[in-house]
Motif scaffolding. Sequence first.
Motif, PDB file in Angstrom:
ATOM      1  N   SER A   1       4.352  12.126 -48.011  1.00  0.00           N
ATOM      2  CA  SER A   1       3.363  11.095 -47.691  1.00  0.00           C
ATOM      3  C   SER A   1       2.090  11.691 -47.086  1.00  0.00           C
ATOM      4  O   SER A   1       2.097  12.770 -46.505  1.00  0.00           O
ATOM      5  CB  SER A   1       3.962  10.082 -46.718  1.00  0.00           C
ATOM      6  OG  SER A   1       4.231  10.690 -45.470  1.00  0.00           O
TER       7      SER A   1
ATOM      8  N   VAL B   1      -5.165   6.346 -46.846  1.00  0.00           N
ATOM      9  CA  VAL B   1      -4.978   5.601 -48.083  1.00  0.00           C
ATOM     10  C   VAL B   1      -6.172   5.777 -49.017  1.00  0.00           C
ATOM     11  O   VAL B   1      -6.014   5.806 -50.243  1.00  0.00           O
ATOM     12  CB  VAL B   1      -4.724   4.109 -47.780  1.00  0.00           C
ATOM     13  CG1 VAL B   1      -5.856   3.471 -47.030  1.00  0.00           C
ATOM     14  CG2 VAL B   1      -4.437   3.331 -49.037  1.00  0.00           C
TER      15      VAL B   1
ATOM     16  N   TYR C   1      -3.757   4.626 -43.452  1.00  0.00           N
ATOM     17  CA  TYR C   1      -2.621   3.714 -43.612  1.00  0.00           C
ATOM     18  C   TYR C   1      -2.225   3.144 -42.250  1.00  0.00           C
ATOM     19  O   TYR C   1      -2.350   3.810 -41.220  1.00  0.00           O
ATOM     20  CB  TYR C   1      -1.392   4.455 -44.153  1.00  0.00           C
ATOM     21  CG  TYR C   1      -1.395   4.690 -45.638  1.00  0.00           C
ATOM     22  CD1 TYR C   1      -1.030   3.673 -46.522  1.00  0.00           C
ATOM     23  CD2 TYR C   1      -1.735   5.924 -46.160  1.00  0.00           C
ATOM     24  CE1 TYR C   1      -1.008   3.893 -47.889  1.00  0.00           C
ATOM     25  CE2 TYR C   1      -1.721   6.153 -47.525  1.00  0.00           C
ATOM     26  CZ  TYR C   1      -1.355   5.124 -48.391  1.00  0.00           C
ATOM     27  OH  TYR C   1      -1.342   5.353 -49.741  1.00  0.00           O
TER      28      TYR C   1
ATOM     29  N   ILE D   1      -0.561   8.929 -51.121  1.00  0.00           N
ATOM     30  CA  ILE D   1       0.381   7.821 -51.145  1.00  0.00           C
ATOM     31  C   ILE D   1       1.298   7.859 -49.933  1.00  0.00           C
ATOM     32  O   ILE D   1       1.751   8.920 -49.510  1.00  0.00           O
ATOM     33  CB  ILE D   1       1.227   7.869 -52.441  1.00  0.00           C
ATOM     34  CG1 ILE D   1       0.312   7.850 -53.660  1.00  0.00           C
ATOM     35  CG2 ILE D   1       2.205   6.710 -52.492  1.00  0.00           C
ATOM     36  CD1 ILE D   1      -0.619   6.661 -53.739  1.00  0.00           C
TER      37      ILE D   1
ATOM     38  N   THR E   1       4.582   5.305 -48.965  1.00  0.00           N
ATOM     39  CA  THR E   1       5.359   4.075 -49.158  1.00  0.00           C
ATOM     40  C   THR E   1       6.820   4.299 -48.843  1.00  0.00           C
ATOM     41  O   THR E   1       7.387   5.327 -49.203  1.00  0.00           O
ATOM     42  CB  THR E   1       5.231   3.517 -50.590  1.00  0.00           C
ATOM     43  OG1 THR E   1       5.850   2.222 -50.643  1.00  0.00           O
ATOM     44  CG2 THR E   1       5.881   4.416 -51.622  1.00  0.00           C
TER      45      THR E   1
ATOM     46  N   TYR F   1       8.677  -0.640 -54.402  1.00  0.00           N
ATOM     47  CA  TYR F   1       7.600   0.213 -53.903  1.00  0.00           C
ATOM     48  C   TYR F   1       7.040  -0.554 -52.703  1.00  0.00           C
ATOM     49  O   TYR F   1       6.262  -1.483 -52.852  1.00  0.00           O
ATOM     50  CB  TYR F   1       6.542   0.410 -54.993  1.00  0.00           C
ATOM     51  CG  TYR F   1       5.401   1.332 -54.633  1.00  0.00           C
ATOM     52  CD1 TYR F   1       4.486   1.000 -53.639  1.00  0.00           C
ATOM     53  CD2 TYR F   1       5.217   2.548 -55.280  1.00  0.00           C
ATOM     54  CE1 TYR F   1       3.432   1.829 -53.310  1.00  0.00           C
ATOM     55  CE2 TYR F   1       4.160   3.392 -54.959  1.00  0.00           C
ATOM     56  CZ  TYR F   1       3.273   3.025 -53.989  1.00  0.00           C
ATOM     57  OH  TYR F   1       2.228   3.863 -53.663  1.00  0.00           O
TER      58      TYR F   1
ATOM     59  N   SER G   1       3.329  -2.405 -51.809  1.00  0.00           N
ATOM     60  CA  SER G   1       2.708  -3.000 -52.983  1.00  0.00           C
ATOM     61  C   SER G   1       2.875  -4.504 -52.887  1.00  0.00           C
ATOM     62  O   SER G   1       3.504  -5.025 -51.967  1.00  0.00           O
ATOM     63  CB  SER G   1       3.365  -2.478 -54.269  1.00  0.00           C
ATOM     64  OG  SER G   1       4.664  -3.041 -54.435  1.00  0.00           O
TER      65      SER G   1
ATOM     66  N   THR H   1      -5.466   3.476 -58.162  1.00  0.00           N
ATOM     67  CA  THR H   1      -5.297   4.854 -57.726  1.00  0.00           C
ATOM     68  C   THR H   1      -4.494   5.633 -58.764  1.00  0.00           C
ATOM     69  O   THR H   1      -4.077   5.086 -59.790  1.00  0.00           O
ATOM     70  CB  THR H   1      -4.561   4.892 -56.363  1.00  0.00           C
ATOM     71  OG1 THR H   1      -4.568   6.221 -55.858  1.00  0.00           O
ATOM     72  CG2 THR H   1      -3.129   4.403 -56.489  1.00  0.00           C
TER      73      THR H   1
ATOM     74  N   LEU I   1      -1.023   7.758 -58.939  1.00  0.00           N
ATOM     75  CA  LEU I   1       0.215   8.009 -58.208  1.00  0.00           C
ATOM     76  C   LEU I   1       0.781   9.372 -58.565  1.00  0.00           C
ATOM     77  O   LEU I   1       0.516   9.895 -59.655  1.00  0.00           O
ATOM     78  CB  LEU I   1       1.245   6.927 -58.539  1.00  0.00           C
ATOM     79  CG  LEU I   1       0.865   5.488 -58.232  1.00  0.00           C
ATOM     80  CD1 LEU I   1       1.875   4.532 -58.852  1.00  0.00           C
ATOM     81  CD2 LEU I   1       0.784   5.276 -56.727  1.00  0.00           C
TER      82      LEU I   1
END
Length: 435
Positions: A48, A52, A209, A254, A256, A351, A354, A421, A423
Motif C-alpha cells: 500500500s 491516493v 488516504y 493504491i 485497500t 475491493y 470502492s 487510475t 491499478l
Amino acid sequence: MNFIQKINRGLLVAILPLAFTACKKDQKDSSTAPTQQSTIIVENVLKSQPLVESGTFQGSGSPALILPGQATSIQFSAAKGEAISFATMYGWSNDLFFAPASPGIQVYDNSGNPIEGDVSAQIKLWDNGTRINQKPSANVSHPGTADVKNITEVNGTDAQGNSYLPASKLVKATLKYKGNSVFTLTLENTSGGTANETPLSPGVWSVSYIVGGTLQSPNPLYTAGQPTANGLTNIAEAGDNTPLAAYIESITGIFTPLSPVLVVVYNGIDNPIYKTGELDRNQGLTPLAQKGNADTLAAYLKGKPGIKAVYVLSAPNTKVLLPVIGSQPGGVVSQQLTIGQGDRIAIATMYGFSNDWFFATTGNGVDATQKGDISGSIQLYDDGTAINQFPGAGITQFNLAGTPLKESQPITAVPNPNTFTTLPGISNIIKVTLK
C-alpha cells in the motif's frame, strides 16, 4: 521523512467502518464419492501507499511561472476527511514557500457537504530554513547564504525582520465542486502591486488516504518545526518541483483492505456468485460488493442445489484483510475444504475502498482438486449497483463513511487503466492458493 506510518493494526481496525461481520457456514455433501482434503489460502499482498493522488502544477509561460494576475488549476478527488496540500515558491525570496498548514485544505464540512468558494485563509507562508533571508524583491541574490534551521511559519516578519503581507493577500485559493467527489482548486497570484509582489514557481500537490479516520500521510509535503526533506528545498530555493514531484509520485498509489472472503464449493452448476453481463441477482452480492458483508449471500447459497459448502473467512483480530503497510505483512485467511472429483471453488471479496467493486474467480470457478497458486483465475468486477468514484477518494463509498448512490448496470470486469487510475496487477493485490 517517512510518510508510511507505523499503524497499530488492532486500533486501526477497531475504528475502520470496514469491520464486517464474520460467519462460517459448512454444509457437507451427502454423496459417498471419494473425498480429499484441501486448504484454500487468501492473502492481501498489496504494497500500500499513503497518497491516493498527487501531481504538479505550473504557469502557462516559459519559464512556467505563475505571474501576478495569472492562475492555475488542480483537479482532484477526495473523500470526507481527506485534504489537498500543495507547495509553491515565493519566487522573489531566498527560500520561502506557500502551502496550507498540514494536512492541507479541507474540502468537506463536518456534515460531509463539499466546501466551495474562497479558501485563501488556509494558505500560509513558510521559511524552509536553509537560507538567510534577504529583503524580498526581484534583486534577491540566489542561492544566498546557507542556514540550518527547521521549517517555520512566516507570520508578518521573517527571522531577519523583513515584512510580509498575509499569504491570503498574495495567493487566492478557490474551491469548486464538480460532482461525484471531484474538485477543482484554482490558485491565483494576487501579489501584483503589493509590497510583496512575486512570481509563484511550479509546484506540487497531494491528497492522503484516510483509513479509519486517520490520514496515512498527515504531513505529506513538509512538517512544521522539522527540517525540510524529500526535495522541498529545490522548490523553496529555486522553484524546481522535479525532485519533490518524483518523491510524492513514489508514495502515491493504491491502499485497500479486502473484506472477509466468501468461499463456495459446488458441483454440477454454474458459478453461483455472479455472471458477467447480467444484473446483480439480488441474492446478497450487493452487500458484499458495496459494504463487504458476505453473510447475506452466504446464507442464501447454503442448502441450494449443487452447493456443497459455504464459508466466510475473516482475518484473525482484524476481520478485514489489510494490505501490506510499511513492514507489516498483509492480512491472510485460510480454510480446510473437503472436496471430491467434479467439485469447483468460487470466491468473492470486496475491493474495500470502492463503491461496488469485488474480486472473484472468473467464469465457472476453478477445479477444486488442483493445487498451487490460482491467483490468475481472479478478476476485479464492477457490480453495477453503485455509481463509481475514485477508489479511496469517494464521498459515497461505504467504507469511507458514505452512502452508495444506486445505479443498475450489468456486472462487468473493471478495466485497467480505468477512468480513475491504474491499478497494480491482480496478483499484486490478492493471492489465492490451494494446498
